[in-house]
Structures are given as C-alpha cells and as structure tokens.
Design an enzyme around this catalytic site. Sequence first.
Site, PDB file in Angstrom:
ATOM      1  N   HIS A   1       0.779  -1.344  -0.291  1.00  0.00           N
ATOM      2  CA  HIS A   1      -0.076  -0.054   0.205  1.00  0.00           C
ATOM      3  C   HIS A   1       0.713   0.885  -0.163  1.00  0.00           C
ATOM      4  CE1 HIS A   1       1.083   0.514   3.980  1.00  0.00           C
ATOM      5  NE2 HIS A   1       0.897  -0.847   4.495  1.00  0.00           N
ATOM      6  N   GLY A   2      -0.004   2.334  -0.146  1.00  0.00           N
ATOM      7  CA  GLY A   2       1.253   3.434  -0.241  1.00  0.00           C
ATOM      8  C   GLY A   2       1.112   4.486   1.500  1.00  0.00           C
TER       9      GLY A   2
ATOM     10  N   TYR B   1       1.035  -6.698  15.271  1.00  0.00           N
ATOM     11  CA  TYR B   1       2.441  -6.772  16.343  1.00  0.00           C
ATOM     12  C   TYR B   1       1.627  -6.054  17.808  1.00  0.00           C
ATOM     13  CZ  TYR B   1       5.775  -5.184  12.465  1.00  0.00           C
ATOM     14  OH  TYR B   1       6.597  -4.981  11.433  1.00  0.00           O
TER      15      TYR B   1
ATOM     16  N   GLY C   1       3.346  -4.575   3.808  1.00  0.00           N
ATOM     17  CA  GLY C   1       4.878  -5.144   3.925  1.00  0.00           C
ATOM     18  C   GLY C   1       5.275  -6.387   4.517  1.00  0.00           C
ATOM     19  N   ASN C   2       4.525  -6.825   5.377  1.00  0.00           N
ATOM     20  CA  ASN C   2       5.453  -7.944   5.451  1.00  0.00           C
ATOM     21  C   ASN C   2       4.301  -9.480   5.800  1.00  0.00           C
ATOM     22  OD1 ASN C   2       7.005  -7.777   8.031  1.00  0.00           O
ATOM     23  ND2 ASN C   2       5.511  -6.152   8.688  1.00  0.00           N
TER      24      ASN C   2
ATOM     25  N   THR D   1       1.557  -0.566  13.043  1.00  0.00           N
ATOM     26  CA  THR D   1       1.027   0.011  12.646  1.00  0.00           C
ATOM     27  C   THR D   1      -0.278  -1.736  12.548  1.00  0.00           C
ATOM     28  OG1 THR D   1       1.262   1.479  10.788  1.00  0.00           O
ATOM     29  CG2 THR D   1      -0.994   0.352  10.756  1.00  0.00           C
TER      30      THR D   1
ATOM     31  N   GLU E   1      -1.893  -7.172   7.314  1.00  0.00           N
ATOM     32  CA  GLU E   1      -0.097  -6.792   8.551  1.00  0.00           C
ATOM     33  C   GLU E   1      -0.148  -7.916   8.583  1.00  0.00           C
ATOM     34  OE1 GLU E   1       2.658  -6.311   7.456  1.00  0.00           O
ATOM     35  OE2 GLU E   1       2.644  -4.030   7.308  1.00  0.00           O
TER      36      GLU E   1
ATOM     37  N   ARG F   1      10.448  -6.165  14.724  1.00  0.00           N
ATOM     38  CA  ARG F   1       9.995  -5.816  13.074  1.00  0.00           C
ATOM     39  C   ARG F   1       9.825  -7.117  11.990  1.00  0.00           C
ATOM     40  NH1 ARG F   1      12.189  -1.327  10.442  1.00  0.00           N
ATOM     41  NH2 ARG F   1      10.390  -1.374   9.352  1.00  0.00           N
TER      42      ARG F   1
ATOM     43  N   TRP G   1       0.124   6.518  10.124  1.00  0.00           N
ATOM     44  CA  TRP G   1       1.211   5.806  10.795  1.00  0.00           C
ATOM     45  C   TRP G   1       2.700   5.905  10.328  1.00  0.00           C
ATOM     46  CZ3 TRP G   1      -1.194   2.551  15.379  1.00  0.00           C
ATOM     47  CH2 TRP G   1      -1.753   3.753  15.778  1.00  0.00           C
ATOM     48  N   ASN G   2       2.153   5.746   8.961  1.00  0.00           N
ATOM     49  CA  ASN G   2       4.218   5.358   8.093  1.00  0.00           C
ATOM     50  C   ASN G   2       5.017   6.703   8.119  1.00  0.00           C
ATOM     51  OD1 ASN G   2       2.493   3.310   5.578  1.00  0.00           O
ATOM     52  ND2 ASN G   2       3.907   2.757   7.038  1.00  0.00           N
TER      53      ASN G   2
END
Length: 248
Positions: free
Chosen positions: A9-10, A90, A183-184, A21, A87, A114, A14-15
């Site tokens: 995603h763009g 976390y 990402g993950n 996130t 995602e 991470r 929170w990025n």
Amino acid sequence: MKSIVLLRHGESIWNKENRFTGWTDVDLTEKGVAEAYRAGNLLKEKGYVFNKAYTSYLKRAVKTLNCVLDRMDQDWIPVEKSWRLNEKHYGSLQGLNKSETAQKYGDEQVLIWRRSYDIAPLPLSEDDPRNPRFDIRYKDVPDKELPRTESLKDTVERILPYWKEVIFPTLRTADQILVAAHGNSLRGIIKYLKNISDEEIVHLNLPTAVPYVFEFDDDLKLVNDYFLGDPEEIKKLMEAVANQGKKK
C-alpha cells in the site's frame, strides 16, 4: 507468460508518523494516494490488464488498490478481500513510535520485533479494545484464528493457505493478477516464492506502492521477478524502510 504483481500500500498516516501499525486501520496520507496513482500510471504504461485483484480488510491496502484500478480504468475487474492478507499483527507495539521504541529497547530488539522470523512482540490482552475479536469486520472469523500478536512465521502460516488455495490457482485461467497488501504479508509470499531463508528475509525491505512483478511460464513455474521503476530510486526507498526502526 503469466504474471502476479505484488503491491505494498501507499504511505499511511502511521507510516508517516513512524508508528507500528499492524491491524490498526489507518488511512493513506496524501502522499500515499499520490503513490498509488503513480503505481497505476506505471502499470498502465506497461500495458497490464488484470483479470482479478486481491486485497486485505484494511483501508490503506483497499484504497491503494482502488486508486491503482481507477488510474488504469480497470475499476470493473473482480476484487476479493481477505483478512488473511492483513499486515502482521504487532501486538502491544501497535501505535508506538518505532524510533522512540528503539531508544527505549535498542535498535537490535526493535529489529527483532519488526523483522525476525519467529519472535513475536508481546500480545494484546484478551480484553484490550484493539483485540480483533471486538472488530465487526472479523465477526465471521473464529476467535482462535484471530491473532493478538504475530511473528513473521505466524503471518506466513496465516497467508500461505490463502495464497496456495485461492490466489495462485487463479493463474490457471487468468494471465495477470494484482495483489495489494502490506509489507509483511507480502514478504511472506515472496519468501515462499523465492525460497528465501529465515535469516535473509529479515533484510528484505519493500517500499510503498512500488509494483513487484513475478512472471510464470505456462506450467506456472516462476521464471523472473523484478520491481517496476527506476532502480536507483527504488534502492533509496528500500533504505528508507530499513531505517524506520532505528534510533534518531
């Protein structure tokens, strides 16, 4: 030749704020929307015509996909959403600033949380309002399947059945598929496709909204993979992702 395009995603709010996130449903920033449209432009210029798209239950991925398809004039294609593409969860780190957390616990510990393969952050408590079981979008998911924290290994184990049973078989009848996720969750898919070791996956950094193309032959064997875009720019974006969890 058949292809699956993976797209993180763009940039999310929170990025931008450098926060963990996970499953928190934060929106895209203006930059994130622009990144998504840029990815759509690039895919359109390269002549991609997708047969189907997949995304998660989280708005930053859903909106990225919508922006891409809008820019490509392919809003009409079928889209399937699944919580399994969410995602990595976390746990108790969700909402915390990554740099501040690194100052408190050290760069190495934050990197482990991470990016290590099999170590998860401390979980949310059962009664924490952030627990996914309190979120209506997961009402049809058994409580025992909803995480309160995850390692990358846990994330891979959540995603791979959906990849193997739903997404990848679509290539038998489709030529081009788009997966807009996180990402993950995407790292888990990439680890599987490229047979990346548990140790090396720690160093894979996916920039926001940069299409990652995987090409398959007619027997669905992987023959090539590459990012779309300027290699030097992509390298800088990857380095920026790698530096997110370090002390300032």
